[in-house]
Structures are given as C-alpha cells and as structure tokens.
Design a protein around this motif. Sequence first.
Motif, PDB file in Angstrom:
ATOM      1  N   PRO A   1       0.891  -1.127   0.147  1.00  0.00           N
ATOM      2  CA  PRO A   1      -0.072   0.107  -0.113  1.00  0.00           C
ATOM      3  C   PRO A   1       1.057   1.127  -0.005  1.00  0.00           C
ATOM      4  O   PRO A   1       1.797   1.338   0.602  1.00  0.00           O
ATOM      5  CB  PRO A   1      -0.693  -0.130   1.224  1.00  0.00           C
ATOM      6  CG  PRO A   1       0.085  -1.081   2.175  1.00  0.00           C
ATOM      7  CD  PRO A   1       0.945  -1.803   1.286  1.00  0.00           C
ATOM      8  N   PHE A   2       0.499   2.278  -0.916  1.00  0.00           N
ATOM      9  CA  PHE A   2       1.274   3.603  -0.961  1.00  0.00           C
ATOM     10  C   PHE A   2       0.348   4.613  -0.284  1.00  0.00           C
ATOM     11  O   PHE A   2      -0.654   4.947  -1.449  1.00  0.00           O
ATOM     12  CB  PHE A   2       1.929   3.742  -2.357  1.00  0.00           C
ATOM     13  CG  PHE A   2       2.602   2.471  -2.711  1.00  0.00           C
ATOM     14  CD1 PHE A   2       3.648   2.149  -2.082  1.00  0.00           C
ATOM     15  CD2 PHE A   2       2.197   1.911  -3.941  1.00  0.00           C
ATOM     16  CE1 PHE A   2       4.422   1.025  -2.664  1.00  0.00           C
ATOM     17  CE2 PHE A   2       3.326   0.898  -4.581  1.00  0.00           C
ATOM     18  CZ  PHE A   2       3.911   0.534  -3.955  1.00  0.00           C
ATOM     19  N   THR A   3       0.447   5.230   0.539  1.00  0.00           N
ATOM     20  CA  THR A   3      -0.389   6.256   1.121  1.00  0.00           C
ATOM     21  C   THR A   3      -0.085   7.427   1.079  1.00  0.00           C
ATOM     22  O   THR A   3      -0.654   8.513   1.431  1.00  0.00           O
ATOM     23  CB  THR A   3      -0.685   5.912   2.611  1.00  0.00           C
ATOM     24  OG1 THR A   3       0.685   6.045   3.205  1.00  0.00           O
ATOM     25  CG2 THR A   3      -1.124   4.538   2.995  1.00  0.00           C
ATOM     26  N   LYS A   4       1.158   7.670   0.604  1.00  0.00           N
ATOM     27  CA  LYS A   4       1.882   8.910   0.254  1.00  0.00           C
ATOM     28  C   LYS A   4       1.951   9.452  -0.948  1.00  0.00           C
ATOM     29  O   LYS A   4       2.415   8.614  -1.826  1.00  0.00           O
ATOM     30  CB  LYS A   4       2.848   9.199   1.244  1.00  0.00           C
ATOM     31  CG  LYS A   4       2.677   9.035   2.728  1.00  0.00           C
ATOM     32  CD  LYS A   4       4.032   9.505   3.581  1.00  0.00           C
ATOM     33  CE  LYS A   4       3.765   9.459   5.109  1.00  0.00           C
ATOM     34  NZ  LYS A   4       4.978   9.711   5.827  1.00  0.00           N
ATOM     35  N   PRO A   5       1.682  10.630  -1.536  1.00  0.00           N
ATOM     36  CA  PRO A   5       2.237  11.076  -2.803  1.00  0.00           C
ATOM     37  C   PRO A   5       3.643  10.833  -2.984  1.00  0.00           C
ATOM     38  O   PRO A   5       4.531  11.077  -2.037  1.00  0.00           O
ATOM     39  CB  PRO A   5       1.858  12.451  -3.011  1.00  0.00           C
ATOM     40  CG  PRO A   5       0.548  12.714  -2.014  1.00  0.00           C
ATOM     41  CD  PRO A   5       0.803  11.841  -0.737  1.00  0.00           C
ATOM     42  N   GLY A   6       4.201  10.842  -4.274  1.00  0.00           N
ATOM     43  CA  GLY A   6       5.611  10.514  -4.321  1.00  0.00           C
ATOM     44  C   GLY A   6       5.976   9.451  -5.363  1.00  0.00           C
ATOM     45  O   GLY A   6       4.982   8.780  -5.859  1.00  0.00           O
ATOM     46  N   ALA A   7       7.121   8.800  -5.372  1.00  0.00           N
ATOM     47  CA  ALA A   7       7.423   7.794  -6.055  1.00  0.00           C
ATOM     48  C   ALA A   7       7.598   6.536  -5.286  1.00  0.00           C
ATOM     49  O   ALA A   7       8.112   6.648  -4.312  1.00  0.00           O
ATOM     50  CB  ALA A   7       8.884   8.088  -6.553  1.00  0.00           C
ATOM     51  N   HIS A   8       7.066   5.467  -5.952  1.00  0.00           N
ATOM     52  CA  HIS A   8       7.159   4.071  -5.168  1.00  0.00           C
ATOM     53  C   HIS A   8       7.376   3.173  -6.293  1.00  0.00           C
ATOM     54  O   HIS A   8       7.206   3.409  -7.462  1.00  0.00           O
ATOM     55  CB  HIS A   8       5.677   3.956  -4.747  1.00  0.00           C
ATOM     56  CG  HIS A   8       5.500   5.153  -3.507  1.00  0.00           C
ATOM     57  ND1 HIS A   8       5.707   4.951  -2.410  1.00  0.00           N
ATOM     58  CD2 HIS A   8       4.616   6.349  -3.700  1.00  0.00           C
ATOM     59  CE1 HIS A   8       5.219   6.293  -1.774  1.00  0.00           C
ATOM     60  NE2 HIS A   8       4.265   6.833  -2.567  1.00  0.00           N
TER      61      HIS A   8
END
Length: 219
Positions: free
Chosen positions: A98-105
Amino acid sequence: MKKIFTLAAVLLMSAAAMAQNAKSMIQFVDAKGNVIADGATFVANNIEADPFDDTKYQIKPEIFVKNVSEKEIPVAVRFDLTNMPNGELVSCFGECRPFTKPGAHESAYRTLNSGQNASLETEWKPDNSDPATWEATFTACLGQEVDGGFITTYKFLEAGPSIKVKFIYDVTGIENVNNNLQVKEVARFNAQGQKITEPCKGINIVKLSNGKTVKQLIK
C-alpha cells in the motif's frame, strides 16, 4: 589506435542497444490485449465497491504488463503518485504494497515467462467522496536477479515503457456499483495456496461470490 577506436565504437553500440532493451522487451496492454503505447494516457474511471469495506470504493485500472521477449525476465512497476489527492494506491504485483503518500514508489519484482501477460492488480482507494481527477505515471522496469542466498532478490536494471493513468472519481457513478455491495467472501487462502478459515498475517488470496479473486495484505 585503430583498435582503441574500434573497441570504443563497439562499447557505444552495446550501450545504445542496452538503453533500448527494456522498451523492446516489455509492453503495457489493456484487458483486451491491445498495446498501450509508450507515453500514452489510459483513462481509469470504473468505480467498484471495495470488497473488504462496503462503505468505500476503488478504481482499478485494467492494465497488464506483457513480456514480449524470448526469455524469462523480472519486472517491476514504478508509480509516480505526486498528484494523488487522497487515499492510497495498493499494488499487488508480486506482493501487496500500500502506498499512502504522494511521491515515487515501486512494486515488488515479478518474474514473467516469455509471452506472459500479468495484471498489475493495482487500485486507487479514495478516502472521501469528493470528486477528483488526477494523473499518475506507471513505468515498467526490467530487473536483475541478485544472488542473495536462500531469498531471491532483485535490483533495478533499466526503465521500460511509461504511461499516464488518468483517474476520474465521479461520485455520481457510485450508484452503478450498488449491486456489488452484496459481494461476499466464499474462500480464503494463504500465500502458499493453503485454505484458511480466518485472515492471517501476510498476503491472503480471497475468492468472492461474484467470481473474482483478490489479494489482501494483512499486517
């Protein structure tokens, strides 16, 4: 001197071939198998009920990654979520993250056989009912296996094709998914494929009454 120039030319040509390698080996395709061209925009606006929380909704782009090379390759997907307004993006490509923050993942790496077509298994889950339209960039990446002993690990080797995914969350479309709210869990398995009677830590594979199978990450 001539030999030095010849060697340099060979090295330059090899580097140029490598720079184009990932884009010639990997493609993004839609649910019908149509190629989504490098640099194209894919619109995702199909709102579904969240199968694990009947008070929430999600948008799941029907996008697949295809290995068009003649050999087995490790592939991951990088997500640029700089413009994500709220909620989380969940990727179950390889493993659920899960990616909960804006940005690069980045997703986990998954090994694809020659010609194999694999779903991204990725969805955006808004955390409120406010209408929202935003774009994310999905980039397919070629990896390389690292000798890590008992656990297979991978490292980034080269970026492949990149597409824009335009998420359109229109709350008026929620009325069209009310029937999906009756979907129930009918079976659950752990990551090894063993049937379990209740959620367990790690990746759970859940079969639903509408015929779909989804992955759930239990922390």
